[in-house]
Design a protein around this motif. Structure first.
Motif, PDB file in Angstrom:
ATOM      1  N   PRO A   1       0.844  -1.522   0.238  1.00 47.39           N
ATOM      2  CA  PRO A   1       0.090   0.191   0.106  1.00 47.39           C
ATOM      3  C   PRO A   1       0.819   1.369  -0.046  1.00 47.39           C
ATOM      4  N   GLY A   2       0.232   2.450  -0.382  1.00 50.06           N
ATOM      5  CA  GLY A   2       0.841   3.593  -0.219  1.00 50.06           C
ATOM      6  C   GLY A   2       0.255   4.760  -1.166  1.00 50.06           C
ATOM      7  N   TRP A   3       1.048   5.690  -1.282  1.00 49.24           N
ATOM      8  CA  TRP A   3       0.256   7.070  -2.086  1.00 49.24           C
ATOM      9  C   TRP A   3       0.830   7.355  -3.256  1.00 49.24           C
ATOM     10  N   SER A   4       0.044   8.022  -3.945  1.00 49.03           N
ATOM     11  CA  SER A   4       0.254   8.235  -5.259  1.00 49.03           C
ATOM     12  C   SER A   4       0.350   9.892  -5.392  1.00 49.03           C
ATOM     13  N   LEU A   5       1.200  10.626  -5.782  1.00 51.13           N
ATOM     14  CA  LEU A   5       1.096  12.201  -5.664  1.00 51.13           C
ATOM     15  C   LEU A   5       1.540  12.683  -7.161  1.00 51.13           C
ATOM     16  N   LYS A   6       0.589  13.381  -7.784  1.00 53.42           N
ATOM     17  CA  LYS A   6       0.847  13.965  -9.103  1.00 53.42           C
ATOM     18  C   LYS A   6       0.642  15.291  -9.013  1.00 53.42           C
ATOM     19  N   ILE A   7       1.559  16.010  -9.781  1.00 57.42           N
ATOM     20  CA  ILE A   7       1.505  17.542  -9.636  1.00 57.42           C
ATOM     21  C   ILE A   7       1.742  17.976 -11.000  1.00 57.42           C
ATOM     22  N   ASP A   8       0.539  18.661 -11.765  1.00 60.42           N
ATOM     23  CA  ASP A   8       0.928  19.280 -13.043  1.00 60.42           C
ATOM     24  C   ASP A   8       1.701  20.460 -13.017  1.00 60.42           C
TER      25      ASP A   8
ATOM     26  N   GLU B   1      12.790   0.605  -1.007  1.00 65.77           N
ATOM     27  CA  GLU B   1      12.074  -0.329  -1.825  1.00 65.77           C
ATOM     28  C   GLU B   1      10.843  -0.624  -1.678  1.00 65.77           C
ATOM     29  N   PRO B   2       9.799  -0.538  -2.771  1.00 65.63           N
ATOM     30  CA  PRO B   2       8.305  -0.605  -2.290  1.00 65.63           C
ATOM     31  C   PRO B   2       8.296  -2.220  -2.132  1.00 65.63           C
ATOM     32  N   SER B   3       7.076  -2.485  -1.509  1.00 60.45           N
ATOM     33  CA  SER B   3       6.800  -3.986  -1.243  1.00 60.45           C
ATOM     34  C   SER B   3       5.296  -4.185  -1.557  1.00 60.45           C
ATOM     35  N   GLY B   4       5.018  -5.239  -2.028  1.00 61.71           N
ATOM     36  CA  GLY B   4       3.564  -5.623  -2.038  1.00 61.71           C
ATOM     37  C   GLY B   4       2.960  -6.079  -0.839  1.00 61.71           C
ATOM     38  N   ASP B   5       3.812  -6.504   0.212  1.00 62.34           N
ATOM     39  CA  ASP B   5       3.684  -7.161   1.270  1.00 62.34           C
ATOM     40  C   ASP B   5       3.470  -6.239   2.490  1.00 62.34           C
ATOM     41  N   LEU B   6       2.531  -5.804   3.222  1.00 58.39           N
ATOM     42  CA  LEU B   6       2.479  -5.015   4.257  1.00 58.39           C
ATOM     43  C   LEU B   6       3.323  -5.252   5.366  1.00 58.39           C
ATOM     44  N   GLU B   7       3.241  -6.651   5.773  1.00 58.02           N
ATOM     45  CA  GLU B   7       4.192  -6.794   6.936  1.00 58.02           C
ATOM     46  C   GLU B   7       5.789  -6.739   6.503  1.00 58.02           C
ATOM     47  N   GLU B   8       6.043  -7.197   5.355  1.00 55.87           N
ATOM     48  CA  GLU B   8       7.416  -6.700   4.740  1.00 55.87           C
ATOM     49  C   GLU B   8       7.891  -5.362   4.790  1.00 55.87           C
TER      50      GLU B   8
ATOM     51  N   ALA C   1       5.485  13.051 -10.623  1.00 58.37           N
ATOM     52  CA  ALA C   1       4.868  12.258 -10.158  1.00 58.37           C
ATOM     53  C   ALA C   1       5.684  11.300  -8.957  1.00 58.37           C
ATOM     54  N   VAL C   2       5.036  10.980  -7.751  1.00 61.66           N
ATOM     55  CA  VAL C   2       5.656  10.527  -6.713  1.00 61.66           C
ATOM     56  C   VAL C   2       4.855   9.240  -6.282  1.00 61.66           C
ATOM     57  N   ALA C   3       5.581   8.047  -6.247  1.00 68.31           N
ATOM     58  CA  ALA C   3       4.711   6.911  -5.510  1.00 68.31           C
ATOM     59  C   ALA C   3       5.416   6.706  -4.254  1.00 68.31           C
ATOM     60  N   CYS C   4       4.840   6.185  -3.093  1.00 70.71           N
ATOM     61  CA  CYS C   4       5.535   6.236  -1.750  1.00 70.71           C
ATOM     62  C   CYS C   4       4.656   5.429  -0.985  1.00 70.71           C
TER      63      CYS C   4
ATOM     64  N   GLN D   1       6.589  -3.055   6.535  1.00 74.76           N
ATOM     65  CA  GLN D   1       6.572  -2.546   8.062  1.00 74.76           C
ATOM     66  C   GLN D   1       8.133  -3.013   8.684  1.00 74.76           C
ATOM     67  N   ARG D   2       8.532  -4.011   8.168  1.00 76.72           N
ATOM     68  CA  ARG D   2      10.102  -4.439   8.178  1.00 76.72           C
ATOM     69  C   ARG D   2      11.101  -3.700   7.670  1.00 76.72           C
ATOM     70  N   THR D   3      10.770  -3.351   6.704  1.00 73.27           N
ATOM     71  CA  THR D   3      12.033  -2.810   5.680  1.00 73.27           C
ATOM     72  C   THR D   3      11.876  -1.147   5.882  1.00 73.27           C
ATOM     73  N   GLY D   4      10.856  -0.541   6.275  1.00 71.91           N
ATOM     74  CA  GLY D   4      10.879   0.709   6.372  1.00 71.91           C
ATOM     75  C   GLY D   4      10.249   1.419   5.024  1.00 71.91           C
ATOM     76  N   SER D   5      10.626   2.732   4.952  1.00 70.02           N
ATOM     77  CA  SER D   5       9.895   3.827   4.110  1.00 70.02           C
ATOM     78  C   SER D   5      10.568   3.525   2.618  1.00 70.02           C
ATOM     79  N   TRP D   6       9.616   4.128   1.672  1.00 71.38           N
ATOM     80  CA  TRP D   6      10.158   4.003   0.445  1.00 71.38           C
ATOM     81  C   TRP D   6       9.290   5.279  -0.506  1.00 71.38           C
ATOM     82  N   TRP D   7      10.048   5.769  -1.563  1.00 71.46           N
ATOM     83  CA  TRP D   7       9.396   6.557  -2.494  1.00 71.46           C
ATOM     84  C   TRP D   7      10.208   6.489  -4.032  1.00 71.46           C
ATOM     85  N   VAL D   8       9.344   6.848  -5.116  1.00 60.59           N
ATOM     86  CA  VAL D   8      10.076   6.650  -6.111  1.00 60.59           C
ATOM     87  C   VAL D   8       9.317   8.235  -6.739  1.00 60.59           C
ATOM     88  N   ALA D   9      10.342   9.146  -7.306  1.00 59.91           N
ATOM     89  CA  ALA D   9       9.918  10.599  -7.803  1.00 59.91           C
ATOM     90  C   ALA D   9      10.441  10.559  -9.184  1.00 59.91           C
TER      91      ALA D   9
END
Length: 108
Positions: free
Chosen positions: A35-42, A60-67, A85-88, A69-77
């Protein structure tokens, strides 16, 4: 830099509003299933349109919420045409806004 990136983004958005820009463009925040967020700014018709931005990543993003929570934060801009565009991760929305803020302030 202030820690209140959301308030900064609100002021940036308002500064773009000219009775025309906001009718066609804007800022979009949504959720993603990592899970996470998508931010798009025109960027069209703003001072940032056409400015270079090199893709940036943290963690690094993960499709597994438990993973996640173990590996910490991520974002790609990145730029997608005239859109910043940022996914985080679920707790990284303010950091994602901060990436945009740093780019705008450095380009100032």
């Amino acid at each position: 830099m202030s820690d209140d990136n959301l308030a900064w983004l609100s002021r940036w958005y308002l500064a773009q509003c000219d009775s025309d820009w906001e009718l066609s463009y804007g800022v979009k925040i949504d959720t993603i299933d990592n899970p996470g967020w998508s931010l798009k700014i025109d960027l069209a018709d703003t001072q940032m349109q056409g400015r270079a931005f090199e893709r940036a990543e943290h963690g690094e993003p993960s499709g597994d919420l438990e993973e996640w929570q173990r590996t910490g934060s991520w974002w790609v801009a990145r730029l997608e045409g005239d859109t910043f565009a940022v996914a985080c991760g679920p707790l990284d929305l303010l950091a994602a806004i901060g990436v945009f803020r740093q780019w705008v302030e450095a380009s100032g």
